[in-house]
Scaffold this active site. Sequence first.
Site, PDB file in Angstrom:
ATOM      1  CG  HIS A 135      -1.626   1.251   1.507  1.00 24.19           C
ATOM      2  ND1 HIS A 135      -2.956   1.444   1.200  1.00 24.19           N
ATOM      3  CD2 HIS A 135      -1.209   2.416   2.090  1.00 24.19           C
ATOM      4  CE1 HIS A 135      -3.316   2.667   1.555  1.00 24.19           C
ATOM      5  NE2 HIS A 135      -2.270   3.269   2.106  1.00 24.19           N
ATOM      6  CD  GLU A 136       2.063   3.477   3.687  1.00 20.67           C
ATOM      7  OE1 GLU A 136       2.287   4.565   3.112  1.00 20.67           O
ATOM      8  OE2 GLU A 136       1.081   3.303   4.428  1.00 20.67           O
ATOM      9  CG  HIS A 139       0.181   6.216  -0.482  1.00 21.99           C
ATOM     10  ND1 HIS A 139      -0.891   6.911  -0.996  1.00 21.99           N
ATOM     11  CD2 HIS A 139      -0.260   5.655   0.678  1.00 21.99           C
ATOM     12  CE1 HIS A 139      -1.935   6.779  -0.192  1.00 21.99           C
ATOM     13  NE2 HIS A 139      -1.580   6.013   0.825  1.00 21.99           N
ATOM     14  CD  GLU A 206      -4.580   6.516   2.807  1.00 22.42           C
ATOM     15  OE1 GLU A 206      -4.410   5.300   3.009  1.00 22.42           O
ATOM     16  OE2 GLU A 206      -3.637   7.335   2.773  1.00 22.42           O
TER      17      GLU A 206
END
Length: 315
Positions: A135-136, A139, A206
Amino acid sequence: MRNHLRTFMLLAALTALFVGAGYAVAGPTGMLIAFVLAAGMNVISYWNADKIVLSMYRAQPADERDPDPVVRAYAADVRELAQRAGMPLPKIYIIDQDQPNAFATGRDPQHAAVAATRGLLHMLDRREIRGVMAHELAHVKNRDTLTMTITATIAGAVSALANFAVFFGGRDQDGRPTGMIGAIVVAVLAPIAAALVQMAISRGREYEADREGAEISGDPQALASALRKIESYARGGVHNPDAERNPATAHMFIINPLAGRGGDNLFSTHPATDNRVSALLAMAGEAARAPLRHSRGGGTAVPVTEERRGGPWGS
């Protein structure tokens, strides 16, 4: 594409809000002064964002030579996930905090860093940690940290104008005073409107990072499980004192680190965890129902997914 368009529209809304507040407070001159001050502070943040945030949290470098086997596995997994995502390996850090959480920072994929707390590494299993770090990395790949820097610049300028309005009152575009009531309206409503736009941008990013992170890791269920655990610990009283001292950084974490205190949820920068989990589980269900094809070179069979529809990600 839809989320990028939405982000652009929201940034345009912030800009329009900024221009309107500037004219209401002191005409073009007031707008220009506030913008220069806010932009100057954020230019410094842009070029040194990773160093500033990592210093706030006293983050320490982590690699595959660390004496802690959990940290070694974490660093190895970030390396492998970055390769799967086809992106440069970001700098890897660990934060000495009990609350399980993680964030990404940096102005672009070539100057990025990811950080996980010790709580994350010791309270979650390896599959869940991989889901969080994917997930990071999403980003970083999507340059979300840059988007939030631009948003913070404009929102900061709006707040500066609001503070100016409190002391000097408002003026119309011809320089005539608009009265204390107008100044108070700008001072109260402009920061709230800016915060709402910031929240909308962060929440949209998100959802997108959840989707792309699940694709990178290939395990939507692991990320869904991790989100549930992280929120449970945060709400259950495992606080992050550094985040409490620096609430402006809350939007960077995968789960709001301030969630342990009910009042912090009023203007949360994160979407509801239940909605994120539902979308990830729906994604896992679609993958499970999809036909299989063999990967190149005769490797493991992987699901073939149709065009995604429904959920927070749209079509």
